[in-house]
Design a protein around this motif. Structure first.
Motif, PDB file in Angstrom:
ATOM      1  N   LEU A  92       0.932  -1.056  -0.044  1.00 57.02           N
ATOM      2  CA  LEU A  92      -0.266  -0.074  -0.061  1.00 57.02           C
ATOM      3  C   LEU A  92       0.846   1.189  -0.103  1.00 57.02           C
ATOM      4  CD1 LEU A  92      -2.803   1.236   0.057  1.00 57.02           C
ATOM      5  CD2 LEU A  92      -2.788   0.956   2.399  1.00 57.02           C
ATOM      6  N   GLN A  93       1.944   1.155   0.829  1.00 56.82           N
ATOM      7  CA  GLN A  93       2.737   2.571   0.774  1.00 56.82           C
ATOM      8  C   GLN A  93       3.593   2.599  -0.383  1.00 56.82           C
ATOM      9  OE1 GLN A  93       5.328   3.129   4.279  1.00 56.82           O
ATOM     10  NE2 GLN A  93       4.073   1.670   5.340  1.00 56.82           N
ATOM     11  N   ILE A  94       4.000   1.570  -1.235  1.00 57.90           N
ATOM     12  CA  ILE A  94       4.646   1.741  -2.618  1.00 57.90           C
ATOM     13  C   ILE A  94       3.762   2.069  -3.448  1.00 57.90           C
ATOM     14  CG2 ILE A  94       5.517   0.479  -4.265  1.00 57.90           C
ATOM     15  CD1 ILE A  94       6.966  -1.441  -2.157  1.00 57.90           C
ATOM     16  N   PHE A  95       2.278   1.703  -3.437  1.00 54.05           N
ATOM     17  CA  PHE A  95       1.365   2.211  -4.356  1.00 54.05           C
ATOM     18  C   PHE A  95       0.918   3.593  -4.050  1.00 54.05           C
ATOM     19  CE2 PHE A  95      -3.169   3.354  -4.918  1.00 54.05           C
ATOM     20  CZ  PHE A  95      -3.264   3.068  -6.260  1.00 54.05           C
ATOM     21  N   THR A  96       0.998   4.117  -2.888  1.00 53.19           N
ATOM     22  CA  THR A  96       0.969   5.476  -2.706  1.00 53.19           C
ATOM     23  C   THR A  96       1.973   6.126  -3.166  1.00 53.19           C
ATOM     24  OG1 THR A  96      -0.170   5.075  -0.595  1.00 53.19           O
ATOM     25  CG2 THR A  96       0.692   7.171  -0.758  1.00 53.19           C
ATOM     26  N   GLU A  97       3.251   5.884  -3.199  1.00 50.20           N
ATOM     27  CA  GLU A  97       4.334   6.455  -3.758  1.00 50.20           C
ATOM     28  C   GLU A  97       4.355   6.436  -5.279  1.00 50.20           C
ATOM     29  OE1 GLU A  97       6.759   8.309  -2.207  1.00 50.20           O
ATOM     30  OE2 GLU A  97       6.170   7.895  -0.234  1.00 50.20           O
ATOM     31  N   LEU A  98       4.024   5.394  -5.894  1.00 48.62           N
ATOM     32  CA  LEU A  98       3.631   5.214  -7.243  1.00 48.62           C
ATOM     33  C   LEU A  98       2.566   6.229  -7.648  1.00 48.62           C
ATOM     34  CD1 LEU A  98       4.084   1.551  -7.890  1.00 48.62           C
ATOM     35  CD2 LEU A  98       5.689   3.276  -8.586  1.00 48.62           C
ATOM     36  N   LEU A  99       1.756   6.560  -6.818  1.00 45.72           N
ATOM     37  CA  LEU A  99       0.595   7.628  -7.309  1.00 45.72           C
ATOM     38  C   LEU A  99       1.182   9.022  -7.176  1.00 45.72           C
ATOM     39  CD1 LEU A  99      -2.489   7.974  -7.954  1.00 45.72           C
ATOM     40  CD2 LEU A  99      -2.974   7.824  -5.462  1.00 45.72           C
ATOM     41  N   ASN A 100       2.029   9.181  -6.283  1.00 46.50           N
ATOM     42  CA  ASN A 100       2.652  10.465  -6.008  1.00 46.50           C
ATOM     43  C   ASN A 100       3.492  10.594  -7.157  1.00 46.50           C
ATOM     44  OD1 ASN A 100       1.269  10.961  -3.471  1.00 46.50           O
ATOM     45  ND2 ASN A 100       3.206  10.071  -2.305  1.00 46.50           N
ATOM     46  N   LEU A 101       4.436   9.571  -7.835  1.00 53.42           N
ATOM     47  CA  LEU A 101       5.298   9.821  -8.743  1.00 53.42           C
ATOM     48  C   LEU A 101       4.483  10.024 -10.033  1.00 53.42           C
ATOM     49  CD1 LEU A 101       8.062   9.493  -9.844  1.00 53.42           C
ATOM     50  CD2 LEU A 101       7.492   7.073  -9.995  1.00 53.42           C
ATOM     51  N   PHE A 102       3.199   9.607 -10.205  1.00 55.30           N
ATOM     52  CA  PHE A 102       2.471   9.791 -11.494  1.00 55.30           C
ATOM     53  C   PHE A 102       2.216  11.169 -11.624  1.00 55.30           C
ATOM     54  CE2 PHE A 102      -1.847   9.729 -13.200  1.00 55.30           C
ATOM     55  CZ  PHE A 102      -1.544   9.474 -14.514  1.00 55.30           C
ATOM     56  N   ILE A 103       1.502  11.563 -10.207  1.00 57.47           N
ATOM     57  CA  ILE A 103       1.093  12.910 -10.120  1.00 57.47           C
ATOM     58  C   ILE A 103       2.155  14.131 -10.200  1.00 57.47           C
ATOM     59  CG2 ILE A 103      -0.170  14.713  -8.460  1.00 57.47           C
ATOM     60  CD1 ILE A 103      -1.674  12.322  -7.434  1.00 57.47           C
ATOM     61  N   ALA A 104       3.320  13.741  -9.837  1.00 52.57           N
ATOM     62  CA  ALA A 104       4.492  14.575 -10.165  1.00 52.57           C
ATOM     63  C   ALA A 104       4.935  14.839 -11.365  1.00 52.57           C
ATOM     64  CB  ALA A 104       5.492  14.048  -9.130  1.00 52.57           C
ATOM     65  N   ILE A 105       4.900  13.730 -12.207  1.00 52.88           N
ATOM     66  CA  ILE A 105       5.349  13.628 -13.517  1.00 52.88           C
ATOM     67  C   ILE A 105       4.076  14.171 -14.515  1.00 52.88           C
ATOM     68  CG2 ILE A 105       5.900  12.232 -15.463  1.00 52.88           C
ATOM     69  CD1 ILE A 105       7.351  10.415 -13.419  1.00 52.88           C
ATOM     70  N   ILE A 106       2.966  13.815 -14.340  1.00 51.96           N
ATOM     71  CA  ILE A 106       1.956  14.222 -15.154  1.00 51.96           C
ATOM     72  C   ILE A 106       1.475  15.634 -14.848  1.00 51.96           C
ATOM     73  CG2 ILE A 106      -0.473  13.883 -16.017  1.00 51.96           C
ATOM     74  CD1 ILE A 106       1.711  11.773 -16.885  1.00 51.96           C
ATOM     75  N   VAL A 107       1.272  16.091 -13.655  1.00 52.84           N
ATOM     76  CA  VAL A 107       0.552  17.217 -13.259  1.00 52.84           C
ATOM     77  C   VAL A 107       1.752  18.297 -13.219  1.00 52.84           C
ATOM     78  CG1 VAL A 107      -0.573  18.388 -11.312  1.00 52.84           C
ATOM     79  CG2 VAL A 107      -1.236  16.357 -12.261  1.00 52.84           C
ATOM     80  N   PHE A 108       2.720  18.110 -12.543  1.00 54.18           N
ATOM     81  CA  PHE A 108       3.636  19.154 -12.220  1.00 54.18           C
ATOM     82  C   PHE A 108       4.908  19.223 -13.174  1.00 54.18           C
ATOM     83  CE2 PHE A 108       2.079  18.708  -7.811  1.00 54.18           C
ATOM     84  CZ  PHE A 108       1.911  19.879  -7.458  1.00 54.18           C
ATOM     85  N   LEU A 109       5.334  18.089 -13.584  1.00 55.36           N
ATOM     86  CA  LEU A 109       6.367  18.324 -14.578  1.00 55.36           C
ATOM     87  C   LEU A 109       5.853  18.421 -16.242  1.00 55.36           C
ATOM     88  CD1 LEU A 109       9.340  17.691 -15.454  1.00 55.36           C
ATOM     89  CD2 LEU A 109       8.929  15.393 -15.803  1.00 55.36           C
ATOM     90  N   PHE A 110       4.708  17.650 -16.692  1.00 56.29           N
ATOM     91  CA  PHE A 110       4.255  18.025 -17.782  1.00 56.29           C
ATOM     92  C   PHE A 110       3.326  19.087 -17.943  1.00 56.29           C
ATOM     93  CE2 PHE A 110       5.090  13.163 -18.870  1.00 56.29           C
ATOM     94  CZ  PHE A 110       6.192  13.537 -19.498  1.00 56.29           C
ATOM     95  N   GLY A 111       2.441  19.352 -16.990  1.00 54.08           N
ATOM     96  CA  GLY A 111       1.516  20.282 -16.883  1.00 54.08           C
ATOM     97  C   GLY A 111       2.524  21.680 -16.591  1.00 54.08           C
ATOM     98  N   GLY A 112       3.343  21.578 -15.770  1.00 51.62           N
ATOM     99  CA  GLY A 112       4.234  22.811 -15.515  1.00 51.62           C
ATOM    100  C   GLY A 112       4.878  23.268 -16.935  1.00 51.62           C
ATOM    101  N   ILE A 113       5.691  22.479 -17.776  1.00 59.84           N
ATOM    102  CA  ILE A 113       6.149  22.813 -18.846  1.00 59.84           C
ATOM    103  C   ILE A 113       5.238  23.303 -19.933  1.00 59.84           C
ATOM    104  CG2 ILE A 113       7.126  21.741 -20.934  1.00 59.84           C
ATOM    105  CD1 ILE A 113       8.456  19.565 -19.468  1.00 59.84           C
ATOM    106  N   LYS A 114       3.804  22.801 -19.787  1.00 61.92           N
ATOM    107  CA  LYS A 114       2.708  23.604 -20.628  1.00 61.92           C
ATOM    108  C   LYS A 114       2.635  25.086 -20.164  1.00 61.92           C
ATOM    109  CE  LYS A 114       1.616  20.210 -23.466  1.00 61.92           C
ATOM    110  NZ  LYS A 114       2.122  20.641 -24.915  1.00 61.92           N
TER     111      LYS A 114
ATOM    112  N   ILE B 279       8.829  26.860 -11.431  1.00 59.77           N
ATOM    113  CA  ILE B 279       8.748  26.120 -10.260  1.00 59.77           C
ATOM    114  C   ILE B 279       7.948  24.979 -10.326  1.00 59.77           C
ATOM    115  CG2 ILE B 279       6.780  27.507  -8.998  1.00 59.77           C
ATOM    116  CD1 ILE B 279      10.190  26.032  -7.363  1.00 59.77           C
ATOM    117  N   MET B 280       6.916  24.775 -11.027  1.00 56.13           N
ATOM    118  CA  MET B 280       6.297  23.638 -11.248  1.00 56.13           C
ATOM    119  C   MET B 280       7.208  22.418 -11.856  1.00 56.13           C
ATOM    120  SD  MET B 280       2.553  25.102 -12.381  1.00 56.13           S
ATOM    121  CE  MET B 280       1.486  23.348 -12.279  1.00 56.13           C
ATOM    122  N   PRO B 281       7.419  22.684 -12.839  1.00 56.27           N
ATOM    123  CA  PRO B 281       8.684  21.554 -13.262  1.00 56.27           C
ATOM    124  C   PRO B 281       9.564  21.014 -12.259  1.00 56.27           C
ATOM    125  CG  PRO B 281       8.518  23.116 -14.975  1.00 56.27           C
ATOM    126  CD  PRO B 281       7.509  23.679 -13.949  1.00 56.27           C
ATOM    127  N   ILE B 282      10.312  22.008 -11.774  1.00 61.49           N
ATOM    128  CA  ILE B 282      11.226  22.005 -10.706  1.00 61.49           C
ATOM    129  C   ILE B 282      10.954  21.108  -9.473  1.00 61.49           C
ATOM    130  CG2 ILE B 282      12.692  23.107  -9.258  1.00 61.49           C
ATOM    131  CD1 ILE B 282      12.880  25.267 -11.139  1.00 61.49           C
TER     132      ILE B 282
END
Length: 164
Positions: free
Chosen positions: A90-112, A135-138
């Motif tokens: 469950l903790q690994i799943f939570t971290e994977l979810l955090n990773l997904f959000i960080a990449i999709i929302v903050f990294l790719f969304g921040g670049i947009k 700061i969003m992609p960072i």
């Protein structure tokens, strides 16, 4: 693992220093703004914008730091009820979810956001908004790095504070 431990420790120290400096800078700038507004009767609009942008930067950098130190708020009711392996999964799943959000929302969304911000100029500061939006992609990259480190810690049972 030793190199990962050094990376995490170094990132933690750098982010603490940056957040501390930003907070100190914001305190001084707030005092300046209050002095200019109430004593000099000449408010500074530039300082207000700088404070707003600094607050956003501080919030996102501090959020990344909190992810790295695994001090973020979480509800542990269900996690504490699960036995060892299920708890770890469950903790690994939570971290994977955090990773997904960080990449999709903050990294790719921040670049947009930065692409759009390149077309906008801050009226008081005269800089393009992509500088502010950077700061969003960072923060997305930082949260992603920390999520990978946290997953490795969960898989190996290694923790920075245990080995330091």
């Amino acid at each position: 693992m030793k190199m990962i431990k050094k990376l995490q420790s170094c990132l933690n120290r750098i982010l603490r220093v940056i957040c501390g400096c930003l907070l100190g800078f914001m305190a001084v700038l707030t005092c300046y703004q209050v002095f200019m507004r109430y004593v000099m009767k000449n408010p500074s609009t530039m300082s207000e914008d700088i404070l707003s942008y600094s607050f956003v930067w501080l919030s996102l950098l501090a959020a990344a730091l909190v992810f790295g130190e695994r001090d973020h708020m979480n509800l542990t009711f269900f996690v504490n009820k699960l036995p060892g392996t299920a708890n770890c999964v469950l903790q690994i799943f939570t971290e994977l979810l955090n990773l997904f959000i960080a990449i999709i929302v903050f990294l790719f969304g921040g670049i947009k956001f930065m692409e759009v911000g390149a077309l906008q100029v801050s009226p008081t500061l005269g800089i393009t908004m992509n500088v502010i939006y950077s700061i969003m992609p960072i923060s997305g990259i930082l949260v992603a790095i920390y999520s990978v480190i946290n997953i490795m810690e969960l898989l190996t049972g290694w923790r920075l504070e245990d080995k330091a």
